[in-house]
Scaffold this motif. Structure first.
Motif, mmCIF file in Angstrom:
data_model
loop_
_atom_site.group_PDB
_atom_site.id
_atom_site.type_symbol
_atom_site.label_atom_id
_atom_site.label_comp_id
_atom_site.label_asym_id
_atom_site.label_seq_id
_atom_site.Cartn_x
_atom_site.Cartn_y
_atom_site.Cartn_z
ATOM 1 N N MET A 66 40.093 53.658 43.492
ATOM 2 C CA MET A 66 39.925 51.614 43.455
ATOM 3 C C MET A 66 39.676 51.372 41.928
ATOM 4 S SD MET A 66 37.737 52.046 47.213
ATOM 5 C CE MET A 66 37.583 50.104 47.160
ATOM 6 N N ILE A 67 39.288 52.082 41.568
ATOM 7 C CA ILE A 67 39.090 51.305 39.974
ATOM 8 C C ILE A 67 40.404 51.832 38.716
ATOM 9 C CG2 ILE A 67 37.288 52.102 37.593
ATOM 10 C CD1 ILE A 67 35.717 50.214 40.058
ATOM 11 N N ASP A 68 41.033 52.531 38.836
ATOM 12 C CA ASP A 68 42.438 52.436 38.578
ATOM 13 C C ASP A 68 42.779 51.043 39.071
ATOM 14 O OD1 ASP A 68 41.845 55.103 37.259
ATOM 15 O OD2 ASP A 68 43.157 56.524 38.513
ATOM 16 N N ALA A 69 42.853 51.068 40.431
ATOM 17 C CA ALA A 69 43.679 49.378 40.840
ATOM 18 C C ALA A 69 42.811 48.420 40.567
ATOM 19 C CB ALA A 69 43.554 50.220 42.081
ATOM 20 N N ALA A 70 42.037 48.375 39.942
ATOM 21 C CA ALA A 70 41.108 47.368 39.565
ATOM 22 C C ALA A 70 41.410 46.838 38.037
ATOM 23 C CB ALA A 70 39.591 47.441 39.644
ATOM 24 N N ASN A 71 41.882 48.099 37.265
ATOM 25 C CA ASN A 71 42.215 47.754 36.046
ATOM 26 C C ASN A 71 43.793 47.560 36.104
ATOM 27 O OD1 ASN A 71 39.611 48.381 34.426
ATOM 28 N ND2 ASN A 71 39.800 50.485 34.853
ATOM 29 N N GLN A 72 44.459 48.283 37.021
ATOM 30 C CA GLN A 72 45.880 47.606 36.331
ATOM 31 C C GLN A 72 45.841 46.646 36.939
ATOM 32 O OE1 GLN A 72 48.695 49.555 35.795
ATOM 33 N NE2 GLN A 72 49.524 47.566 35.521
ATOM 34 N N ILE A 73 45.255 45.926 38.403
ATOM 35 C CA ILE A 73 45.628 44.570 38.814
ATOM 36 C C ILE A 73 45.193 43.924 37.631
ATOM 37 C CG2 ILE A 73 44.600 42.948 40.511
ATOM 38 C CD1 ILE A 73 44.481 45.539 41.719
ATOM 39 N N ALA A 74 43.459 43.393 37.434
ATOM 40 C CA ALA A 74 42.998 42.949 35.804
ATOM 41 C C ALA A 74 44.493 43.623 35.306
ATOM 42 C CB ALA A 74 41.717 43.565 35.354
ATOM 43 N N LYS A 75 45.104 43.644 34.510
ATOM 44 C CA LYS A 75 45.525 44.190 33.621
ATOM 45 C C LYS A 75 47.584 42.450 33.842
ATOM 46 C CE LYS A 75 45.211 47.664 30.459
ATOM 47 N NZ LYS A 75 45.401 49.574 31.720
ATOM 48 N N ASP A 76 47.464 43.143 35.377
ATOM 49 C CA ASP A 76 48.615 42.630 35.361
ATOM 50 C C ASP A 76 48.952 40.720 35.831
ATOM 51 O OD1 ASP A 76 50.052 45.027 36.003
ATOM 52 O OD2 ASP A 76 49.989 45.149 38.186
ATOM 53 N N PHE A 77 47.430 40.735 35.713
ATOM 54 C CA PHE A 77 46.974 39.052 35.904
ATOM 55 C C PHE A 77 46.229 38.334 35.310
ATOM 56 C CE2 PHE A 77 47.299 39.923 40.993
ATOM 57 C CZ PHE A 77 47.788 38.996 41.734
ATOM 58 N N GLY A 78 46.628 39.296 34.012
ATOM 59 C CA GLY A 78 46.566 38.660 32.491
ATOM 60 C C GLY A 78 44.149 38.877 32.728
ATOM 61 N N VAL A 79 43.701 39.313 32.997
ATOM 62 C CA VAL A 79 42.050 39.317 32.462
ATOM 63 C C VAL A 79 41.479 39.979 32.615
ATOM 64 C CG1 VAL A 79 42.178 37.614 34.587
ATOM 65 C CG2 VAL A 79 41.371 39.423 35.644
ATOM 66 N N SER A 80 42.119 41.386 31.874
ATOM 67 C CA SER A 80 41.287 42.277 31.533
ATOM 68 C C SER A 80 40.675 42.233 30.072
ATOM 69 C CB SER A 80 42.700 43.581 31.078
ATOM 70 O OG SER A 80 42.427 44.643 30.958
ATOM 71 N N GLU A 81 41.506 41.268 29.349
ATOM 72 C CA GLU A 81 40.515 40.751 27.717
ATOM 73 C C GLU A 81 39.502 40.231 28.112
ATOM 74 O OE1 GLU A 81 42.136 41.902 24.755
ATOM 75 O OE2 GLU A 81 42.667 43.838 25.941
ATOM 76 N N LYS A 82 39.917 38.819 28.820
ATOM 77 C CA LYS A 82 38.983 38.112 29.086
ATOM 78 C C LYS A 82 37.531 38.539 30.191
ATOM 79 C CE LYS A 82 39.237 33.809 28.524
ATOM 80 N NZ LYS A 82 39.857 32.382 28.266
ATOM 81 N N GLY A 83 37.918 39.340 30.464
ATOM 82 C CA GLY A 83 36.825 39.660 31.654
ATOM 83 C C GLY A 83 37.067 38.945 32.572
ATOM 84 N N PHE A 84 36.425 40.350 34.029
ATOM 85 C CA PHE A 84 35.897 39.725 35.581
ATOM 86 C C PHE A 84 35.477 40.655 35.977
ATOM 87 C CE2 PHE A 84 39.484 43.838 34.090
ATOM 88 C CZ PHE A 84 38.441 45.446 35.063
ATOM 89 N N ARG A 85 35.052 40.379 37.578
ATOM 90 C CA ARG A 85 33.932 41.167 38.428
ATOM 91 C C ARG A 85 34.403 41.864 39.597
ATOM 92 N NH1 ARG A 85 29.666 36.673 39.309
ATOM 93 N NH2 ARG A 85 28.172 37.095 37.050
ATOM 94 N N LEU A 86 33.473 42.882 39.518
ATOM 95 C CA LEU A 86 33.782 43.512 40.819
ATOM 96 C C LEU A 86 33.023 43.503 41.829
ATOM 97 C CD1 LEU A 86 35.769 46.591 39.479
ATOM 98 C CD2 LEU A 86 37.240 44.796 40.273
ATOM 99 N N VAL A 87 32.655 43.574 42.935
ATOM 100 C CA VAL A 87 32.079 43.339 43.929
ATOM 101 C C VAL A 87 32.497 43.843 45.383
ATOM 102 C CG1 VAL A 87 30.595 41.622 45.540
ATOM 103 C CG2 VAL A 87 31.375 40.848 43.280
ATOM 104 N N MET A 88 31.406 44.212 46.083
ATOM 105 C CA MET A 88 31.641 45.166 47.331
ATOM 106 C C MET A 88 29.626 44.717 47.668
ATOM 107 S SD MET A 88 32.287 48.770 45.502
ATOM 108 C CE MET A 88 33.343 49.872 47.105
ATOM 109 N N ASN A 89 29.891 43.858 49.008
ATOM 110 C CA ASN A 89 29.069 43.473 49.831
ATOM 111 C C ASN A 89 28.918 44.491 50.496
ATOM 112 O OD1 ASN A 89 28.880 40.992 48.721
ATOM 113 N ND2 ASN A 89 30.373 40.446 49.665
ATOM 114 N N CYS A 90 27.871 44.399 50.594
ATOM 115 C CA CYS A 90 26.850 46.093 51.651
ATOM 116 C C CYS A 90 26.225 45.622 52.914
ATOM 117 C CB CYS A 90 26.280 46.955 50.922
ATOM 118 S SG CYS A 90 26.375 48.293 52.133
ATOM 119 N N GLY A 91 27.133 44.790 53.903
ATOM 120 C CA GLY A 91 25.775 44.849 54.615
ATOM 121 C C GLY A 91 25.532 43.209 55.424
#
Ligand code: 5GP
Length: 116
Positions: A66-91
């Motif tokens: 899942m983390i590998d996918a997130a890093n790939q997607i962030a690169k693909d969408f051009g947000v890898s350098e500027k930053g992005f947020r990952l959130v997992m809502n639980c409950g």
């Protein structure tokens, strides 16, 4: 707990804007985006409702994928350098609506902290 809408998306029974897929993970754009980039990263395994069901002994490979996918997607969408947020809502208190494990990837704008 019954099947969620994400199980139907995995089986391609309902449409989704899929941006990444491999044998373990599927990722698609959120239907109600909260940022210019808002992608949901989910396991294809339909048996994990939430973060509380995860353990390192069983799910370390999946979490890595899942983390590998997130890093790939962030690169693909051009947000890898500027930053992005990952959130997992639980409950309920975290506002989890869909009980199929998922990670939100937000990017493309400045994020606030603390979150609401
Ligand atoms: P949660 O609140 O459970 O962390 O997030 C669930 C997310 O799934 C929400 O952001 C919601 O907009 C998204 N969502 C719910 N149903 C669908 C759907 O059918 N398609 C897509 N693409 N996103 C959905």
């Amino acid at each position: 707990m019954g099947e969620t809408i994400f199980a139907k998306i995995i089986r391609k029974e309902i449409p989704a804007d899929i941006v990444f897929e491999n044998e373990k993970v599927l990722a698609f754009k959120d239907i109600k985006p909260q940022a210019p980039v808002h992608v949901l990263i989910i396991p294809k395994d339909t048996g994990i409702p939430t973060v509380s069901d995860l353990s390192s002994s069983k799910h370390s490979e999946l979490l890595g994928a899942m983390i590998d996918a997130a890093n790939q997607i962030a690169k693909d969408f051009g947000v890898s350098e500027k930053g992005f947020r990952l959130v997992m809502n639980c409950g309920a208190d975290a506002g989890q609506e869909v009980y199929h494990l998922h990670m939100h990837l937000f990017g493309g704008r400045k994020m606030n902290w603390p979150p609401g």
